[in-house]
Design a protein around this motif. Structure first.
Motif, mmCIF file in Angstrom:
data_model
loop_
_atom_site.group_PDB
_atom_site.id
_atom_site.type_symbol
_atom_site.label_atom_id
_atom_site.label_comp_id
_atom_site.label_asym_id
_atom_site.label_seq_id
_atom_site.Cartn_x
_atom_site.Cartn_y
_atom_site.Cartn_z
ATOM 1 N N GLY A 45 -6.309 -0.253 2.228
ATOM 2 C CA GLY A 45 -6.613 0.775 1.236
ATOM 3 C C GLY A 45 -6.213 0.345 -0.171
ATOM 4 O O GLY A 45 -6.959 0.544 -1.129
ATOM 5 N N ALA A 46 -5.038 -0.247 -0.314
ATOM 6 C CA ALA A 46 -4.574 -0.710 -1.620
ATOM 7 C C ALA A 46 -5.473 -1.832 -2.133
ATOM 8 O O ALA A 46 -5.811 -1.879 -3.317
ATOM 9 C CB ALA A 46 -3.129 -1.192 -1.531
ATOM 10 N N GLU A 96 0.852 -1.186 0.000
ATOM 11 C CA GLU A 96 0.000 0.000 0.000
ATOM 12 C C GLU A 96 0.886 1.232 0.000
ATOM 13 O O GLU A 96 1.736 1.388 0.864
ATOM 14 C CB GLU A 96 -0.909 0.015 1.235
ATOM 15 N N TYR A 97 0.679 2.079 -1.002
ATOM 16 C CA TYR A 97 1.374 3.356 -1.077
ATOM 17 C C TYR A 97 0.312 4.450 -1.007
ATOM 18 O O TYR A 97 -0.539 4.542 -1.898
ATOM 19 C CB TYR A 97 2.143 3.509 -2.384
ATOM 20 N N ASN A 98 0.325 5.239 0.042
ATOM 21 C CA ASN A 98 -0.593 6.363 0.173
ATOM 22 C C ASN A 98 -2.056 5.960 0.006
ATOM 23 O O ASN A 98 -2.825 6.595 -0.697
ATOM 24 C CB ASN A 98 -0.221 7.479 -0.818
ATOM 25 N N ARG A 99 -2.425 4.859 0.656
ATOM 26 C CA ARG A 99 -3.795 4.313 0.663
ATOM 27 C C ARG A 99 -4.243 3.793 -0.699
ATOM 28 O O ARG A 99 -5.428 3.652 -0.969
ATOM 29 C CB ARG A 99 -4.809 5.330 1.171
ATOM 30 N N SER A 100 -3.289 3.496 -1.576
ATOM 31 C CA SER A 100 -3.622 2.976 -2.894
ATOM 32 C C SER A 100 -2.528 2.020 -3.364
ATOM 33 O O SER A 100 -1.680 1.613 -2.573
ATOM 34 C CB SER A 100 -3.798 4.135 -3.880
ATOM 35 N N TYR A 150 -5.622 -9.643 3.552
ATOM 36 C CA TYR A 150 -4.844 -8.502 4.031
ATOM 37 C C TYR A 150 -3.769 -9.090 4.939
ATOM 38 O O TYR A 150 -4.080 -9.562 6.033
ATOM 39 C CB TYR A 150 -5.692 -7.546 4.868
ATOM 40 N N SER A 169 1.724 -5.936 3.949
ATOM 41 C CA SER A 169 2.215 -4.699 4.538
ATOM 42 C C SER A 169 2.855 -4.955 5.894
ATOM 43 O O SER A 169 2.445 -5.856 6.622
ATOM 44 C CB SER A 169 1.025 -3.747 4.717
ATOM 45 N N HIS A 223 -8.621 -2.383 -1.604
ATOM 46 C CA HIS A 223 -9.901 -1.886 -2.110
ATOM 47 C C HIS A 223 -9.743 -0.981 -3.321
ATOM 48 O O HIS A 223 -10.604 -0.992 -4.214
ATOM 49 C CB HIS A 223 -10.696 -1.230 -0.980
ATOM 50 N N ALA A 224 -8.666 -0.228 -3.400
ATOM 51 C CA ALA A 224 -8.410 0.594 -4.588
ATOM 52 C C ALA A 224 -8.203 -0.307 -5.806
ATOM 53 O O ALA A 224 -8.732 -0.031 -6.896
ATOM 54 C CB ALA A 224 -7.194 1.487 -4.366
ATOM 55 N N THR A 227 -2.897 -8.161 -0.413
ATOM 56 C CA THR A 227 -2.058 -7.017 -0.068
ATOM 57 C C THR A 227 -1.224 -7.374 1.147
ATOM 58 O O THR A 227 -1.696 -8.027 2.077
ATOM 59 C CB THR A 227 -2.891 -5.745 0.182
#
Length: 184
Positions: A123-124, A79-83, A146, A115, A126-127, A113
């Motif tokens: 966030g990533a 995840e980078y910046n919620r995406s 996750y 992390s 779901h994006a 994802t």
């Protein structure tokens, strides 16, 4: 004839946790399925001006063929910046063009994802799912994947803790059931 599962890893770092997890998932595929890692780190950013016969980047052509040749898709992303990282989003864009020639449609997908943080890349995840809906990639909904606190689940040699591998196997098994319902 084996079914091919394309594996795309959003993290470009050589020793990324996402790559370690992706390799583990590849090993868990049952007989009759094979993993194909699809390279995304050399794709020029999508620019419609390059979508002209004779000017299309060779990496785009190779990538589109690689995705076209698989039956299903596994996506692994930090995840980078919620995406998602730019490299993974760019791959989605390159594969969706030119308009009407998307290589994604109808291929069953899995989103994982990974992390160091507790939310496990929520966030990533779901994006990425939002883009996959538009790209017509039916995506496994349960169990959700996750993977948080990854640095506590992998030893210095890159081996993943047994209980975590069992969870990965559960996810893989559910994906195969999902895949078999959609792909004949």
């Amino acid at each position: 004839m084996s079914k091919k599962i394309g594996i795309l890893v959003g993290s470009l770092r050589k020793d990324s946790y996402n790559k370690i997890v992706a390799k583990q998932f590849a090993e868990l595929l049952p007989d009759g399925f094979e993993a194909k890692f699809i390279q995304i780190d050399d794709l020029p950013f999508y620019n419609e001006d390059l979508e002209v016969e004779g000017s299309v980047p060779e990496a785009w052509t190779r990538f589109r063929k690689d995705v076209s040749d698989v039956d299903g898709l596994f996506f692994f992303s930090p995840e980078y910046n919620r995406s998602v990282p730019a490299a993974l989003k760019n791959a989605l864009d390159v594969g969706s063009r030119p308009m009407g020639s998307s290589v994604w449609g109808g291929k069953p997908g899995l989103v994982v994802t990974v992390s160091p943080g507790g939310p496990g890349g929520f966030g990533a995840n779901h994006a990425l799912r939002q883009s996959l809906v538009f790209l017509d990639v039916p995506t496994l909904q349960q169990p959700e994947a996750y993977i948080g606190g990854i640095m506590n689940l992998v030893d210095n040699d890159g081996h993943i803790a047994d209980g975590t591998v069992e969870f990965f196997q559960t996810i893989t098994d559910k994906y195969i059931e999902f895949f078999n319902k959609l792909v004949k």
